[in-house]
Design an enzyme around this catalytic site. Structure first.
Site, PDB file in Angstrom:
ATOM      1  N   MET A  65      -0.737 -28.191   5.458  1.00 53.28           N
ATOM      2  CA  MET A  65      -2.078 -27.687   5.157  1.00 53.28           C
ATOM      3  C   MET A  65      -2.357 -27.388   3.679  1.00 53.28           C
ATOM      4  SD  MET A  65      -2.349 -25.248   8.561  1.00 53.28           S
ATOM      5  CE  MET A  65      -4.068 -24.827   8.359  1.00 53.28           C
ATOM      6  N   GLU A  66      -1.434 -27.724   2.778  1.00 53.25           N
ATOM      7  CA  GLU A  66      -1.666 -27.365   1.363  1.00 53.25           C
ATOM      8  C   GLU A  66      -1.390 -28.467   0.340  1.00 53.25           C
ATOM      9  OE1 GLU A  66       0.667 -25.588   3.221  1.00 53.25           O
ATOM     10  OE2 GLU A  66      -0.711 -24.049   3.961  1.00 53.25           O
ATOM     11  N   ASP A 123       8.312 -28.256  13.058  1.00 55.05           N
ATOM     12  CA  ASP A 123       7.841 -28.590  14.404  1.00 55.05           C
ATOM     13  C   ASP A 123       7.567 -30.082  14.451  1.00 55.05           C
ATOM     14  OD1 ASP A 123       5.656 -27.258  12.622  1.00 55.05           O
ATOM     15  OD2 ASP A 123       4.526 -28.664  13.866  1.00 55.05           O
ATOM     16  N   GLU A 182       8.404 -18.977   2.834  1.00 52.17           N
ATOM     17  CA  GLU A 182       8.698 -20.179   2.046  1.00 52.17           C
ATOM     18  C   GLU A 182       9.147 -19.863   0.609  1.00 52.17           C
ATOM     19  OE1 GLU A 182       5.871 -23.401   4.338  1.00 52.17           O
ATOM     20  OE2 GLU A 182       4.925 -22.100   2.879  1.00 52.17           O
ATOM     21  N   GLY A 236       4.748 -30.134   9.999  1.00 51.52           N
ATOM     22  CA  GLY A 236       4.896 -30.811  11.284  1.00 51.52           C
ATOM     23  C   GLY A 236       5.405 -32.217  11.002  1.00 51.52           C
TER      24      GLY A 236
HETATM   25  N1  SAH Z   1       1.733 -18.675  11.797  1.00 52.44           N
HETATM   26  C1  SAH Z   1       0.563 -18.757  10.970  1.00 52.44           C
HETATM   27  C2  SAH Z   1      -0.096 -20.099  10.936  1.00 52.44           C
HETATM   28  C3  SAH Z   1       0.795 -21.129  10.332  1.00 52.44           C
HETATM   29  S1  SAH Z   1      -0.120 -22.527   9.911  1.00 52.44           S
HETATM   30  C4  SAH Z   1      -0.419 -17.653  11.363  1.00 52.44           C
HETATM   31  O1  SAH Z   1       0.003 -16.548  11.402  1.00 52.44           O
HETATM   32  O2  SAH Z   1      -1.597 -17.901  11.572  1.00 52.44           O
HETATM   33  C5  SAH Z   1       1.167 -23.658   9.557  1.00 52.44           C
HETATM   34  C6  SAH Z   1       1.777 -23.590   8.175  1.00 52.44           C
HETATM   35  O3  SAH Z   1       2.934 -24.405   8.137  1.00 52.44           O
HETATM   36  C7  SAH Z   1       0.886 -24.170   7.060  1.00 52.44           C
HETATM   37  O4  SAH Z   1       1.143 -23.519   5.851  1.00 52.44           O
HETATM   38  C8  SAH Z   1       1.256 -25.662   7.041  1.00 52.44           C
HETATM   39  O5  SAH Z   1       1.356 -26.152   5.716  1.00 52.44           O
HETATM   40  C9  SAH Z   1       2.618 -25.749   7.729  1.00 52.44           C
HETATM   41  N2  SAH Z   1       2.691 -26.547   8.973  1.00 52.44           N
HETATM   42  C10 SAH Z   1       3.819 -26.627   9.717  1.00 52.44           C
HETATM   43  N3  SAH Z   1       3.608 -27.388  10.811  1.00 52.44           N
HETATM   44  C11 SAH Z   1       2.322 -27.818  10.765  1.00 52.44           C
HETATM   45  C12 SAH Z   1       1.515 -28.616  11.634  1.00 52.44           C
HETATM   46  N4  SAH Z   1       1.993 -29.126  12.749  1.00 52.44           N
HETATM   47  N5  SAH Z   1       0.234 -28.848  11.269  1.00 52.44           N
HETATM   48  C13 SAH Z   1      -0.268 -28.331  10.127  1.00 52.44           C
HETATM   49  N6  SAH Z   1       0.440 -27.554   9.295  1.00 52.44           N
HETATM   50  C14 SAH Z   1       1.732 -27.284   9.583  1.00 52.44           C
END
Ligand code: SAH
Length: 232
Positions: free
Chosen positions: A171-172, A195, A11, A77
């Site tokens: 998530m932030e 997503d 990002e 998301g």
């Molecule tokens: N691939 C990572 C996990 C990503 S968590 C690992 O290695 O564990 C998802 C990240 O993208 C977070 O920073 C959040 O802000 C964002 N994000 C994208 N889609 C999301 C969703 N459906 N729910 C929650 N956060 C999402």
């Protein structure tokens, strides 16, 4: 200077590549890249994923740099919006906070904090002007934050029972907005959809769309700074 926060390396990569006069500052385990983006003073940092990482990093940013306002770039998301659609915060809420046992608290409200965090109106209006001009599909809507990767129908249903206008879940953002509120600093959030909630293989789509979506948010930040920021 402008503080720019992304949760993941993907990002902030595009922004770091464009940074000139770079100077690295390390506080705790966080690396802050100060320099110039389109000749405007900025500091860029990767917070890590989730509310605590975001709050910790935003606090360090506030304590160590002279921040005029905060910009959060990243992916999310999406609900009722497609991949690569941009969601700009009209407001930000927590979807996983519940102190409603005490009736003065609304769902999502941390006691003695606002139930919703509002970005600076000028930043928001500028964002609208910019995205219209660039012809990028976007929505100004509520962004909901929690310590969950939201994909399961039961998670989605629970969130929609409380809020009726969520377009992006991540998530932030609310943690960053929460710290901005404590320090009385303006903020704005740009999230591009990686997503789509409820899609089959949503978590696989996340990996597939992450880079492109992350880059779009970051490019918007650069263009925003180029067009609207006057602080050298
Ligand atoms: N691939 C990572 C996990 C990503 S968590 C690992 O290695 O564990 C998802 C990240 O993208 C977070 O920073 C959040 O802000 C964002 N994000 C994208 N889609 C999301 C969703 N459906 N729910 C929650 N956060 C999402």
């Amino acid at each position: 200077m402008i503080g720019i926060i992304g949760a993941m390396q993907e990002e902030i990569d595009v922004l770091l590549k464009q940074l000139t006069g770079e100077k690295l500052y390390t506080y705790g385990t966080r690396k802050f890249y100060a320099g110039y983006l389109k000749e405007k003073a900025v500091v860029i940092v990767k917070s890590g994923i989730g509310k605590v990482n975001a709050a910790h990093t935003t606090t360090l940013l506030m304590e160590h740099f002279d921040i005029d306002y905060l910009m959060n770039t990243g992916v999310a998301g999406g609900q009722d919006v497609k991949h690569n659609h941009v969601v700009v915060s009209s407001n930000v809420v927590y979807h996983d906070v519940d102190a409603t046992a005490f009736s003065k608290n609304k769902y999502g409200q941390v006691p003695n904090m606002p139930e919703s965090f509002f970005p600076d109106i000028t930043l928001m209006n500028n964002a609208k002007v910019l995205l219209d001009e660039l012809n990028i599909p976007y929505t100004q809507a509520t962004i909901a934050t929690g310590d969950q990767f939201v994909y399961h129908p039961s998670q989605i249903e629970k969130i929609n029972q409380v809020y009726d206008d969520i377009k992006a879940i991540e998530m932030e953002a609310a943690a960053i907005a929460h710290i901005a509120e404590i320090y009385h600093k303006p903020f704005i959030i740009f999230r591009t959809i990686s997503d789509v909630l409820g899609d089959k293989d949503q978590h696989l789509d996340f990996d597939k769309f992450l880079k492109k979506a992350a880059n779009l948010s970051a490019e918007i930040i650069t263009k925003y700074i180029e067009k609207f920021v006057w602080i050298a």
